[in-house]
Design a protein around this motif. Sequence first.
Motif, PDB file in Angstrom:
ATOM      1  N   ARG A  26       0.844  -1.199   0.000  1.00 45.05           N
ATOM      2  CA  ARG A  26       0.000   0.000   0.000  1.00 45.05           C
ATOM      3  C   ARG A  26       0.879   1.249   0.000  1.00 45.05           C
ATOM      4  N   ASP A  27       0.373   2.289  -0.678  1.00 45.97           N
ATOM      5  CA  ASP A  27       1.034   3.586  -0.670  1.00 45.97           C
ATOM      6  C   ASP A  27      -0.035   4.669  -0.693  1.00 45.97           C
ATOM      7  N   ARG A  28       0.304   5.810  -0.118  1.00 45.84           N
ATOM      8  CA  ARG A  28      -0.656   6.907  -0.026  1.00 45.84           C
ATOM      9  C   ARG A  28      -0.593   7.774  -1.277  1.00 45.84           C
ATOM     10  N   LEU A  29      -1.760   8.230  -1.717  1.00 45.84           N
ATOM     11  CA  LEU A  29      -1.850   9.146  -2.852  1.00 45.84           C
ATOM     12  C   LEU A  29      -1.766  10.570  -2.316  1.00 45.84           C
ATOM     13  N   LYS A  30      -0.590  11.158  -2.405  1.00 43.95           N
ATOM     14  CA  LYS A  30      -0.359  12.489  -1.871  1.00 43.95           C
ATOM     15  C   LYS A  30      -0.462  13.537  -2.980  1.00 43.95           C
ATOM     16  N   GLY A  31      -0.980  14.690  -2.602  1.00 40.92           N
ATOM     17  CA  GLY A  31      -1.027  15.809  -3.536  1.00 40.92           C
ATOM     18  C   GLY A  31      -2.147  15.738  -4.552  1.00 40.92           C
ATOM     19  N   LEU A  32      -3.227  15.035  -4.247  1.00 38.08           N
ATOM     20  CA  LEU A  32      -4.354  14.984  -5.182  1.00 38.08           C
ATOM     21  C   LEU A  32      -5.017  16.352  -5.268  1.00 38.08           C
ATOM     22  N   THR A  33      -5.386  16.735  -6.486  1.00 43.10           N
ATOM     23  CA  THR A  33      -6.096  17.992  -6.686  1.00 43.10           C
ATOM     24  C   THR A  33      -7.585  17.790  -6.446  1.00 43.10           C
ATOM     25  N   VAL A  34      -8.313  18.898  -6.406  1.00 43.70           N
ATOM     26  CA  VAL A  34      -9.760  18.816  -6.220  1.00 43.70           C
ATOM     27  C   VAL A  34     -10.405  18.076  -7.389  1.00 43.70           C
ATOM     28  N   GLU A  35      -9.880  18.290  -8.584  1.00 41.17           N
ATOM     29  CA  GLU A  35     -10.424  17.599  -9.758  1.00 41.17           C
ATOM     30  C   GLU A  35     -10.144  16.099  -9.685  1.00 41.17           C
ATOM     31  N   ASP A  36      -8.964  15.734  -9.189  1.00 42.00           N
ATOM     32  CA  ASP A  36      -8.650  14.309  -9.047  1.00 42.00           C
ATOM     33  C   ASP A  36      -9.624  13.626  -8.087  1.00 42.00           C
ATOM     34  N   GLU A  37      -9.855  14.234  -6.934  1.00 43.70           N
ATOM     35  CA  GLU A  37     -10.773  13.641  -5.966  1.00 43.70           C
ATOM     36  C   GLU A  37     -12.197  13.565  -6.528  1.00 43.70           C
ATOM     37  N   LYS A  38     -12.587  14.569  -7.286  1.00 43.23           N
ATOM     38  CA  LYS A  38     -13.924  14.555  -7.884  1.00 43.23           C
ATOM     39  C   LYS A  38     -14.076  13.385  -8.849  1.00 43.23           C
ATOM     40  N   VAL A  39     -13.066  13.174  -9.687  1.00 49.30           N
ATOM     41  CA  VAL A  39     -13.131  12.071 -10.652  1.00 49.30           C
ATOM     42  C   VAL A  39     -13.156  10.729  -9.929  1.00 49.30           C
ATOM     43  N   ALA A 227       7.522   4.477 -12.979  1.00 49.17           N
ATOM     44  CA  ALA A 227       7.839   5.767 -12.358  1.00 49.17           C
ATOM     45  C   ALA A 227       6.799   6.195 -11.341  1.00 49.17           C
ATOM     46  N   GLY A 228       5.681   5.469 -11.246  1.00 48.70           N
ATOM     47  CA  GLY A 228       4.655   5.776 -10.258  1.00 48.70           C
ATOM     48  C   GLY A 228       3.493   6.584 -10.780  1.00 48.70           C
ATOM     49  N   GLU A 229       3.385   6.819 -12.066  1.00 57.12           N
ATOM     50  CA  GLU A 229       2.268   7.585 -12.628  1.00 57.12           C
ATOM     51  C   GLU A 229       1.022   6.702 -12.723  1.00 57.12           C
ATOM     52  N   ILE A 230      -0.109   7.246 -12.280  1.00 57.46           N
ATOM     53  CA  ILE A 230      -1.363   6.484 -12.202  1.00 57.46           C
ATOM     54  C   ILE A 230      -2.345   7.044 -13.219  1.00 57.46           C
ATOM     55  N   SER A 231      -2.909   6.158 -14.023  1.00 58.09           N
ATOM     56  CA  SER A 231      -3.952   6.537 -14.979  1.00 58.09           C
ATOM     57  C   SER A 231      -5.091   5.538 -14.898  1.00 58.09           C
ATOM     58  N   ILE A 232      -6.314   6.037 -15.084  1.00 52.88           N
ATOM     59  CA  ILE A 232      -7.513   5.219 -14.946  1.00 52.88           C
ATOM     60  C   ILE A 232      -8.282   5.253 -16.264  1.00 52.88           C
ATOM     61  N   LYS A 233      -8.693   4.094 -16.722  1.00 53.87           N
ATOM     62  CA  LYS A 233      -9.573   3.990 -17.884  1.00 53.87           C
ATOM     63  C   LYS A 233     -10.995   4.297 -17.426  1.00 53.87           C
ATOM     64  N   TYR A 249      -7.783   9.004 -17.517  1.00 51.99           N
ATOM     65  CA  TYR A 249      -7.561  10.149 -16.639  1.00 51.99           C
ATOM     66  C   TYR A 249      -6.289   9.879 -15.844  1.00 51.99           C
ATOM     67  N   VAL A 250      -5.355  10.824 -15.886  1.00 54.13           N
ATOM     68  CA  VAL A 250      -4.076  10.693 -15.215  1.00 54.13           C
ATOM     69  C   VAL A 250      -4.116  11.519 -13.935  1.00 54.13           C
ATOM     70  N   LEU A 251      -3.799  10.892 -12.815  1.00 59.53           N
ATOM     71  CA  LEU A 251      -3.780  11.574 -11.531  1.00 59.53           C
ATOM     72  C   LEU A 251      -2.464  12.330 -11.351  1.00 59.53           C
ATOM     73  N   VAL A 252      -2.534  13.381 -10.550  1.00 55.00           N
ATOM     74  CA  VAL A 252      -1.332  14.159 -10.252  1.00 55.00           C
ATOM     75  C   VAL A 252      -0.414  13.393  -9.293  1.00 55.00           C
ATOM     76  N   ALA A 253      -1.014  12.691  -8.341  1.00 53.20           N
ATOM     77  CA  ALA A 253      -0.231  11.973  -7.333  1.00 53.20           C
ATOM     78  C   ALA A 253       0.513  10.803  -7.967  1.00 53.20           C
ATOM     79  N   ARG A 286      -7.663  10.521   3.785  1.00 49.24           N
ATOM     80  CA  ARG A 286      -6.535  10.192   2.917  1.00 49.24           C
ATOM     81  C   ARG A 286      -6.931   9.115   1.915  1.00 49.24           C
ATOM     82  N   TRP A 287      -6.357   9.241   0.724  1.00 48.62           N
ATOM     83  CA  TRP A 287      -6.563   8.259  -0.331  1.00 48.62           C
ATOM     84  C   TRP A 287      -5.367   7.316  -0.371  1.00 48.62           C
ATOM     85  N   TYR A 288      -5.636   6.033  -0.660  1.00 47.70           N
ATOM     86  CA  TYR A 288      -4.591   5.021  -0.707  1.00 47.70           C
ATOM     87  C   TYR A 288      -4.760   4.165  -1.963  1.00 47.70           C
TER      88      TYR A 288
END
Length: 542
Positions: A26-39, A227-233, A249-253, A286-288
């Motif tokens: 498990r790892d924490r999703l740090k630095g999510l933007t408001v748009e990321d959390e909305k999606v 590299a740790g970049e997260i994208s969701i279909k 959609y690519v997350l900032v975290a 917190r998001w994980y």
Amino acid sequence: MADEHRPLREIARPFVVGGPSGVSVRDRLKGLTVEDEKVLRVVGAHMGSLASRDLARRVRDGLDHSTDTWAARKRDLTAESSSRWAGSVTASTHDQWGLSRRAQHAHLQSLDAGIRMLRHRLSLPVGEKGSRGRPGGYRSKHEWLHKSRRLAILEDRHEQVRAEREAGKVSVVRGGRRLLNQRHHLSVADKTLDQWRAEWETSRWFLTADGESGKRFGNETIRVTPAGEISIKLPAPLAGLANAKHGRYVLVAKVSFPHRGEEWRDRVTGNRAVAYRIHLDTVSGRWYLDASWTRKNLPVVPLNALRTGGAVGVDMNADHLAAWQLDAHGNPVGAPRRFDYDLTGPAPHRDAQLRHTLTRLLHWAKATGVQALAIEDLDFTDSTTREKHGRRKRFRQLVSGIPTSKLRARLLSMCAEANIGVIAVDPAYTSRWGAEHWQKPLTATHRKTSRHAAAAVAIGRRALGHRIRRRTAPPRDDQSDRRGHRTVQARPGTRGSEGHCPRVPGPRTRSVRAGHGQNAVDQDAQDRSGRPAEYVQLILSL
């Protein structure tokens, strides 16, 4: 002392417990933007509603489920999401249905055990005492009447559960039944209505994607690069929220997985399957992200190889672990160790206590140089029923407080990382025989050996293939027979060698004074170099 008239049950052979078949980090999703959390919230709520509808359809199908009904459900889900999202939803639905089915079977067995115990105790006269480990009759007529009514209730419930099982009907709640019941007891749960609503909706989201070998980075739905970049279909109805090509959609975290990060990178670099799950902790906000994968063809060390370096016997109790190191010959080495834990409070605190206790145990075991831990293969399903120990509430709470399943699962995963094997033994008579044969001999003036530490020695000896009954020390006078002979150690092939040795009639040693042995009258039976005079004269006359 055990009852000599009661036969001992057959003791199962020790066996090596296999390691965990999967890994989860498990790892924490740090630095999510408001748009990321909305999606994430929109996608989770949308897929959660689809998962709830699919589970309802699976429950309605019951035993009529087939590949055709599965394909029809998946087609309907694909139209509102994607084929891979639909596969993850149907797989999760089948896991939930199967878990509910197994829980229903366990509940049916529990009802059977309760009914048998009630019928046995009701058949006995009031006030009759129990014997040979079976409870006796009830103490009063009032209790007998109360239990007869309870028997009728259990029989009715058993018939209802049996009918539901035969019809393939199960009861399952997405989000958990415990959380659902808290809605009517918010004051007891110490939650407000808004807090409960947020936790309830979050627990019903679905942001889980199964891995797929051969696909890019091992997952096409929730893709995480080395590299740790997260994208969701994104599902088809939510494709307008995409900020990348192909409806993604690519997350900032970004994540790095400090624990097992290199192993995870090796898998995603080689396009091997990795499953992901995104979830929100409503208490901390917190998001994980959880990553998990399976392990196949894990090597299992043979039992004889684990025994060569000795073992550490571990006795599990409600508030501590008692451990003692044994060498390959079954002899206790050093002093016993006690590892305390406190299993009161919330679940995270209990889990942390188990991890901390097992960490200290494994550090000590590694320092001793042993290759295996010996534990009991415990199952307290029958001992925790109120029908068998109705008035002994504290005893039932004590037995229920022993974390057998959780501790065993946590121990297996941690031992696999420490390269220490786990040997499971039959728990029969370990506490009784350990206290009988080892507690007093191991007690010294500066150390008092507890019953649990003696049980740990018994567990370790059984895991190493030795009998629990020990070989006593020789007498004080240079191993002579002036103070009585030593107790002989039972051989491995001797029947009942772990039981109690009956006293053999006659002299206990060969060093018996003249005229006091069982063959004192028969001179021919004496161990002497000469023969009787009558025998010599008879030979000369011939």
